[in-house]
Design an enzyme around this catalytic site. Structure first.
Site, short mmCIF file in Angstrom:
data_model
loop_
_atom_site.label_atom_id
_atom_site.label_comp_id
_atom_site.label_asym_id
_atom_site.label_seq_id
_atom_site.Cartn_x
_atom_site.Cartn_y
_atom_site.Cartn_z
N GLY A 84 0.83 -1.19 0.00
CA GLY A 84 0.00 0.00 0.00
C GLY A 84 0.87 1.25 0.00
O GLY A 84 2.02 1.22 0.46
N GLN A 97 2.96 9.91 1.34
CA GLN A 97 4.30 9.31 1.42
C GLN A 97 5.21 9.72 0.27
O GLN A 97 6.42 9.58 0.36
CB GLN A 97 4.21 7.78 1.46
CG GLN A 97 3.56 7.26 2.73
CD GLN A 97 3.41 5.76 2.65
OE1 GLN A 97 2.43 5.25 2.15
NE2 GLN A 97 4.41 5.03 3.15
N CYS A 111 5.92 -0.30 7.09
CA CYS A 111 5.57 0.87 6.27
C CYS A 111 6.77 1.23 5.41
O CYS A 111 7.90 1.23 5.91
CB CYS A 111 5.20 2.03 7.19
SG CYS A 111 4.78 3.54 6.32
N LEU A 112 6.52 1.57 4.15
CA LEU A 112 7.62 1.95 3.27
C LEU A 112 8.32 3.22 3.75
O LEU A 112 9.47 3.46 3.39
CB LEU A 112 7.11 2.13 1.83
CG LEU A 112 6.59 0.85 1.17
CD1 LEU A 112 6.02 1.16 -0.21
CD2 LEU A 112 7.68 -0.21 1.09
N HIS A 115 -4.43 1.76 7.61
CA HIS A 115 -3.05 2.28 7.64
C HIS A 115 -2.87 3.42 6.62
O HIS A 115 -2.28 4.45 6.94
CB HIS A 115 -2.11 1.09 7.33
CG HIS A 115 -0.66 1.41 7.25
ND1 HIS A 115 0.28 0.84 8.09
CD2 HIS A 115 0.05 2.23 6.42
CE1 HIS A 115 1.49 1.30 7.78
NE2 HIS A 115 1.38 2.15 6.77
N GLU A 116 -3.43 3.22 5.42
CA GLU A 116 -3.24 4.24 4.37
C GLU A 116 -4.10 5.49 4.64
O GLU A 116 -3.65 6.61 4.38
CB GLU A 116 -3.55 3.66 2.99
CG GLU A 116 -2.73 2.44 2.58
CD GLU A 116 -1.24 2.59 2.77
OE1 GLU A 116 -0.72 3.72 2.71
OE2 GLU A 116 -0.57 1.56 2.98
N HIS A 147 -2.30 7.63 6.95
CA HIS A 147 -1.28 8.47 6.28
C HIS A 147 -1.89 9.78 5.76
O HIS A 147 -1.29 10.85 5.89
CB HIS A 147 -0.66 7.74 5.09
CG HIS A 147 0.49 6.84 5.44
ND1 HIS A 147 1.62 7.27 6.09
CD2 HIS A 147 0.69 5.53 5.20
CE1 HIS A 147 2.46 6.25 6.24
NE2 HIS A 147 1.92 5.18 5.71
NI NI Z 1 2.68 3.23 5.55
#
Ligand code: NI
Length: 167
Positions: free
Chosen positions: A46, A51, A91-92, A133-134, A137
């Site tokens: 995701g 991000q 998480c990236l 989660h997204e 963000h």
């Molecule tokens: Ni993330």
């Protein structure tokens, strides 16, 4: 398409609250394509526009094994949440860090698709976690914000060390 640079925690730009997309045009479709390429390349399941330092409410997700089920959500909103699940998240924007976060087991979201059509989706399990989660963000929240201050401090110093090694 292009790979986009991913902001790393604790970059303050990850705390910005994203604005709703006013119009789904070619630039939004390009953003979605670039975000998908960036997510698959990372690899991740995701990615939120926040991000990649674009503060508009756009999310891409693909939790399929074969990486052939791309979901794109424009202006997603959580309409219903029920139950509880606790799973390890990563998480990236927080590379190499995984920890347990409590989330709703099942969610219902409303969003616009790439044609600007209003849609509703129900999700549970991993997809429900990923959606929560997204959307976090987009609201300026990273999963580590759900952890204790002590853990957050440890994560910051670990990431700072990694940054020195790779710099
Ligand atoms: Ni993330």
């Amino acid at each position: 398409m292009a790979l986009l640079p991913i902001l790393r925690f604790p970059d303050p730009r990850l705390k910005k609250v994203a604005q709703p997309v006013a119009q789904i045009d070619a630039s939004i479709r390009k953003l979605v394509a670039d975000m998908a390429e960036t997510m698959y390349e990372a690899p991740g399941i995701g990615l939120a526009a926040t991000q990649v330092d674009v503060h508009e409410r756009v999310v891409v997700i693909d939790v399929s094994e074969e990486k052939n089920n791309l979901l794109a959500f424009i202006n997603p909103t959580l309409e219903k949440c029920s139950g509880e699940q606790v799973g390890e998240e990563g998480c990236l924007s927080v590379p190499g860090i995984y920890d347990k976060v409590e989330r709703a087991e099942r969610v219902t979201i409303k969003y616009l698709d790439l044609d600007g059509k209003q849609r509703t989706m129900e999700a549970d399990g991993l997809l429900a976690v990923c959606i929560q989660h997204e959307i976090d963000h987009l609201n300026g929240i990273v999963f580590v914000d759900h952890l204790s201050q002590l853990k957050q401090g440890r994560i910051k110093s670990k990431l700072a060390k990694q940054a020195r090694v790779t710099a």
